[in-house]
Write an enzyme that holds these catalytic residues in place. Sequence first.
Site, PDB file in Angstrom:
ATOM      1  N   SER A 282       0.855  -1.184   0.000  1.00 10.50           N
ATOM      2  CA  SER A 282       0.000   0.000   0.000  1.00 10.50           C
ATOM      3  C   SER A 282       0.894   1.239   0.000  1.00 10.50           C
ATOM      4  CB  SER A 282      -0.951  -0.027   1.198  1.00 10.50           C
ATOM      5  OG  SER A 282      -1.880   1.041   1.124  1.00 10.50           O
TER       6      SER A 282
ATOM      7  N   HIS B 161      -2.444  -1.147  -3.418  1.00 15.17           N
ATOM      8  CA  HIS B 161      -3.547  -0.201  -3.228  1.00 15.17           C
ATOM      9  C   HIS B 161      -3.249   1.071  -4.018  1.00 15.17           C
ATOM     10  CE1 HIS B 161      -4.370  -2.187   0.946  1.00 15.17           C
ATOM     11  NE2 HIS B 161      -4.808  -2.935  -0.065  1.00 15.17           N
TER      12      HIS B 161
ATOM     13  N   ASP C 200      -4.473  -4.831   5.923  1.00 12.84           N
ATOM     14  CA  ASP C 200      -4.814  -5.692   4.792  1.00 12.84           C
ATOM     15  C   ASP C 200      -3.654  -6.629   4.476  1.00 12.84           C
ATOM     16  OD1 ASP C 200      -6.238  -6.753   2.642  1.00 12.84           O
ATOM     17  OD2 ASP C 200      -5.466  -5.251   1.240  1.00 12.84           O
TER      18      ASP C 200
END
Length: 361
Positions: free
Chosen positions: A179, A205, A301
């Site tokens: 991310s 992401h 995540d």
Amino acid sequence: MSGQNGILIVASDPLLRKVVTETITPLIGDTEVIAVSQTRATPERLAGAEIVVLAARDNDYPSLKNVFELTKACGRPLLLVTAGESTEGRTVAAQLKIPSGQLISIPELDIRSELTAASSRIESALRQARIDRPRSAQAPTAPRPAPVRVQTSSEPAMQRPPEDLGAPYLGVVICIGASTGGTDALMTVLSGLDKNCPPVAIVQHMPKDYVEDFAKRLDQSCAIDVTLAHDSQPLRPGLAVIAPGDQQFRLRKGNKGIWTALGENERIGGHCPAVDVMMKSAAQELGKKSVGVILTGMGRDGAEGLLEMRRHGARTLAQDEASSVVYGMPKVAFEEKAADTVLPLQKIAGWISGVTLNLPK
């Protein structure tokens, strides 16, 4: 592409598309070269090209069938580059009325060197195509798309395997989630991998409008091929696929190999795509023939998915705090014992190369 003053290269295989582009570009001076997959070969692009170059391996013809139909109507000069041993290329050339001099057939053993050896033939074919080209062309009408069935459940039905008649890849797959700070981290990791490394599946992401350009930037900077993932895409050594920014991304395995499966656009754990979704699919489908890596990023995540991978026998790693831009995702993975190894960013590519050599083939 504006006007009929560019060369359009169409190939479903990313490596073939890349190598054909690299071979043709030095041969045509200042002429624009655009390379696209079969899904982006629109009627407007085909009709707007000065010359259309179709490139296919033996296994690619089913995926290019729609493009072949469109090129019949586009009225542009065509070159067909075939890599393999089948006679299907000659059949397609006859159907499209491609002159024999504009059919370039090479073995599939070493595509780059074979195309280099054939560059004089390709240059002659391009020159002849320019002489023969018509003054104008109408854009062909795209076939009417079939109705799309909406998937209502959060877990999509098992996707069908790709129509791939070649030898299936059933080896190890590397799964990477990232991310915040992940774009630079992925550049570091992927640029450290050998061109023949196991396939890599990535969830980063990122807003959907930026993912394709990011994949292209990685592709230009790394020895491996990097592309935006599409549904039912077969994985192979030396290829990294990046999940689109608006669909959940999974891996599937069958007797035809390992392939990608794009699904719903609902957020899971706040993310679409979610690292957890990809890694849980890898755990269930691949088990110990997978490697999981969590890089820098905010939130949690990937921790659940990485833990499930580890429980199924996969090797797992989290980036360390000192080299992480944001020590969120890898921290949670470490704290929940999802990662069996913690390393600084610069050592991750070497670790991946080492562990994949010792995993079952």
